[in-house]
Design a protein around this motif. Structure first.
Motif: not given
Length: 103
Positions: A20-35
């Motif tokens: 769960e933690l790795r999935t959430a971190v991965s999603r936030l990383c992707r969104q941050l990179a795309a911001h």
């Protein structure tokens, strides 16, 4: 060679909280990179997200360190409304490691 996403802890099964933690971190990383917007503390958020992922990979993250990273990430990107949902998911995943959540 196995990818990082396929890595498993001893016994062949990953703790669901870690997943769960790795999935959430991965999603936030992707969104941050795309911001598209740059902001002063973006680097801090990226470093702490990497730290959270590394702690999750260890299999037994240190709860106070998880919380510290979460606070730094929230402080760094908390005002970016587009990242609010993904940040909430990271917070919820960190809370899974709290002793009170094991009841």
């Amino acid at each position: 060679m196995r990818s990082v996403e396929q890595r498993r802890v001893a016994g062949g099964h990953e703790d669901p909280r870690v997943t769960e933690l790795r999935t959430a971190v991965s999603r936030l990383c992707r969104q941050l990179a795309a911001h598209p917007a740059e902001f002063p503390d973006r680097g801090i958020a990226e470093e702490e997200l990497a730290a959270l992922d590394a702690m999750a990979l260890s299999g037994t993250p240190d709860v106070p360190r998880l919380r510290r990273s979460l606070l730094l990430i929230a402080a760094a990107i908390g005002s970016v409304s587009a990242l609010r949902g993904a940040l909430r998911e990271v917070r919820e995943a960190v809370e899974l490691f709290s002793p009170s959540s094991r009841n």
